[in-house]
Design an enzyme around this catalytic site. Structure first.
Site, PDB file in Angstrom:
ATOM      1  N   SER A   1       0.576  -1.308   0.017  1.00 14.77           N
ATOM      2  CA  SER A   1       0.146  -0.002  -0.096  1.00 14.77           C
ATOM      3  C   SER A   1       0.873   1.273   0.136  1.00 14.77           C
ATOM      4  CB  SER A   1      -0.986  -0.115   1.378  1.00 14.77           C
ATOM      5  OG  SER A   1      -1.932   0.930   1.014  1.00 14.77           O
TER       6      SER A   1
ATOM      7  N   ASP B   1      -5.455  -3.773  -2.400  1.00 13.30           N
ATOM      8  CA  ASP B   1      -4.696  -3.350  -1.577  1.00 13.30           C
ATOM      9  C   ASP B   1      -3.735  -4.359  -0.822  1.00 13.30           C
ATOM     10  OD1 ASP B   1      -3.485  -2.089   1.437  1.00 13.30           O
ATOM     11  OD2 ASP B   1      -4.302  -0.322   0.307  1.00 13.30           O
TER      12      ASP B   1
END
Length: 602
Positions: free
Chosen positions: A348, A465
């Site tokens: 991320s 993510d």
């Protein structure tokens, strides 16, 4: 030739024996020669011999690899003989070794019934237990590194000279380098003995074998602990049949312009062409490499040296949205302290910051970018509504906002350091470490928090993510070849008193909404905050668990901050700086232990 009785006098087991007794032991013992890689015995085999190293080195193997190295004057096998039990571990020769071997009958005669030997053995076993408890592995007797170049390849002398300086500095020992191109009288039969003779007085020996030397690579594989193989684009890897020889493959971009870093092999290096250094002689180029550690070539050669030393440093930068700006503060502290970072993996926001660092940015340069991006108006401008039904935000403007952090890298081949971007594959239910192709596509996948950002569809995978499946990718950093892993875990515990601008706005609107009063939801969170906090809670627990696989864990204190506050960059970076400074003593201690364990003791 080694004086065996004199050597026995230095063995703790026989330290109290008289010269005539030592001579008797030599007369009864059998001298044996072991080739490099030869296994003396495996665990569970009968224990019926005591082996005393006269020349060379033996290795004792445990579950995680070598647990002890035994040079001249060391003995092995006494425990099995004393207790009448099978062998407890594998023992093999790390190089050509000569040893004196005592059978069971001679062991019983000279050791088992002698109080002096029993007392010495008790002290020796106590020391060995202490070292095992501390997980200390004795350094090798000497380290032999061969640097060889294939026909038409350049750079062997530059690399060997740089390694001589770096290994000598890091190990704090004298390093002897020998130009094999100038040695005319060596033959395949005399070469191994010649190398062993040099090792007697040289803790670290570097054999410079440029293409003109025409040394048979098999000789180098037999005699060296590490072979640095400078090869071209299409050259077949130099495979080592020796279990105790590590081959590090190096491509010189000057003579192999199409060379690209391997995306799966931690022992593969590409040395970039440096026009300025090409104009200098070898000594001048090496001085420049050592003095300027931020040069792309310096970072590659430095990682090569630390690979040989067994102290490659990797950072695992965790997920955490705006909290991840604290990564920059940690990296800046490590930079300022001279702690080298060799490999990087991130999830991320960790993928965003990690990519920029791997592309060549310093912590200070990333900090300047964060400060320039630190604007609420800029953050609002990142919203572009998705019309595809698989997310609220398309992410094109957000990627444009984050692009400066990537430091110009478009492809993973543009990175100076090995880098992996971690995403979560919802199609196959697994974490994915991306290390090739488009950097922006990989980063966009790694930050795609559902349902806020639309996922990335690649080759039949639905990527979202990375923090969902692997919020602190310590295992990925290990796979990249890191010996020491620094995990930066930025996700804090949820703070009930910390509210985002979205929730404050939502609550303000609720106060003029009669339905909010009727339903008792005037003070409820914004729906996006509810989603993000749900992921936050899960990722906090998972990242805390995964960080246990690191050697050092850095946890910035970020009270009263929230996931969306990219516009508070100075405070978030400062939190990383404080945590990084607190971690420095532990980082230095771990690295010092690695150097001490690998330092040759000859």
């Amino acid at each position: 030739m080694t004086d065996v009785p004199q050597l026995l006098a230095g063995v703790p087991l026989f330290a109290e024996f008289a010269p005539d007794e030592l001579a008797a032991i030599c007369d009864c013992g059998e001298e044996r020669a072991y080739t490099k890689g030869e296994v003396l015995w495996d665990a569970s085999e009968p224990g019926d011999e005591l082996v005393i190293v006269v020349e060379g080195e033996l290795a004792v193997w445990g579950v995680g690899g070598i647990v002890a190295r035994l040079g001249p004057g060391n003995a092995v096998g006494e425990i099995a003989l004393l207790l009448d039990e099978p062998r407890s571990a594998r023992v093999s020769a790390t190089r050509r070794t000569r040893a004196l071997v005592l059978g069971r009958a001679d062991f019983d005669r000279f050791v088992r019934t002698d109080p002096r030997a029993i007392l010495s053995m008790t002290a020796m076993l106590s020391r060995r237990l202490e070292l095992t408890t501390r997980r200390h592995v004795a350094g090798r007797g000497s380290l032999v590194v061969a640097v060889t170049a294939r026909p038409g390849q350049l750079g062997a002398t530059l690399v060997s000279t740089a390694l001589r300086v770096l290994l000598g500095r890091d190990f704090d020992v004298d390093v002897q380098a020998v130009d094999l191109g100038a040695e005319r009288d060596l033959t395949p039969d005399s070469f191994p003995q010649w190398v062993e003779k040099l090792c007697v007085d040289a803790p670290v020996l570097i054999l410079d074998a440029p293409a003109r030397a025409r040394v048979d690579p098999r000789l180098l594989l037999e005699c060296a602990d590490v072979v640095v193989d400078i090869a071209g684009d299409a050259a077949a890897p130099l495979a080592s049949p020796e279990p105790h020889t590590r081959v590090l493959r190096v491509a010189n971009a000057y003579t192999a312009p199409r060379a690209r870093p391997s995306h799966s092999d931690a022992d593969h290096f590409v040395v970039p062409h440096d026009t300025e250094l090409a104009l200098l002689d070898v000594a001048g180029a090496v001085r420049r490499l050592v003095d300027d550690r931020w040069r792309p070539m310096s970072r590659v050669i430095g990682r090569l040296a630390r690979t040989i030393e067994g102290r490659v440093v990797g950072v695992a930068l965790g997920a955490g949205a705006a909290f991840g700006l604290a990564h920059i503060g940690v990296l800046r502290v490590l930079d300022d302290a001279g702690i080298p970072i060799d490999v990087v993996a991130g999830s991320s926001i960790g993928a965003v910051i990690g990519t920029g660092y791997a592309a060549g940015a310093t912590g200070a340069e990333l900090e300047a970018i964060a400060y320039e991006r630190s604007s609420f108006a800029r953050l609002v401008g990142t919203v572009d509504v998705a019309l595809t039904g698989d997310g609220l935000i398309a992410g094109r403007r957000l990627l444009s906002y984050l692009r400066p952090f990537l430091f110009g890298a478009r492809d993973f081949d543009d990175c100076v350091l090995p880098m992996r971007t971690v995403a979560s594959d919802l199609t196959h239910g697994e974490a994915v470490a991306i290390g090739e192709g488009s950097v922006e596509l990989a980063v966009r996948a790694s930050i795609a928090m559902p349902p806020v950002l639309t996922p990335v569809l690649v080759d039949g995978r639905t990527l979202v993510d990375g923090g969902i499946a692997n919020p602190v990718p310590c295992n990925v950093v290990r796979d990249l070849g890191a010996d020491v892993v620094i995990a930066v875990e930025v996700i804090p515990r949820l703070d009930a008193d910390a509210t985002t601008v979205l929730t404050r706005l939502s609550r303000g609107l609720n106060r003029i909404n009669p339905l909010a009063y009727l339903s008792g939801r005037v003070d409820s969170q914004n729906v996006i905050d509810t989603i993000m906090n749900a992921f936050h809670l899960v990722e906090f627990e998972l990242s805390t668990y995964q960080a246990r696989n690191a050697d050092i864990v850095v946890r910035p204190e970020l009270p009263s901050h929230t996931w969306i506050e990219f516009y508070r960059a100075p405070e978030l970076v400062a939190g990383g700086v404080a945590a990084g400074r607190d971690s420095l003593p532990q980082v230095r201690s771990v690295l010092a232990e690695r150097v001490a364990a690998a330092r040759p003791v000859a």
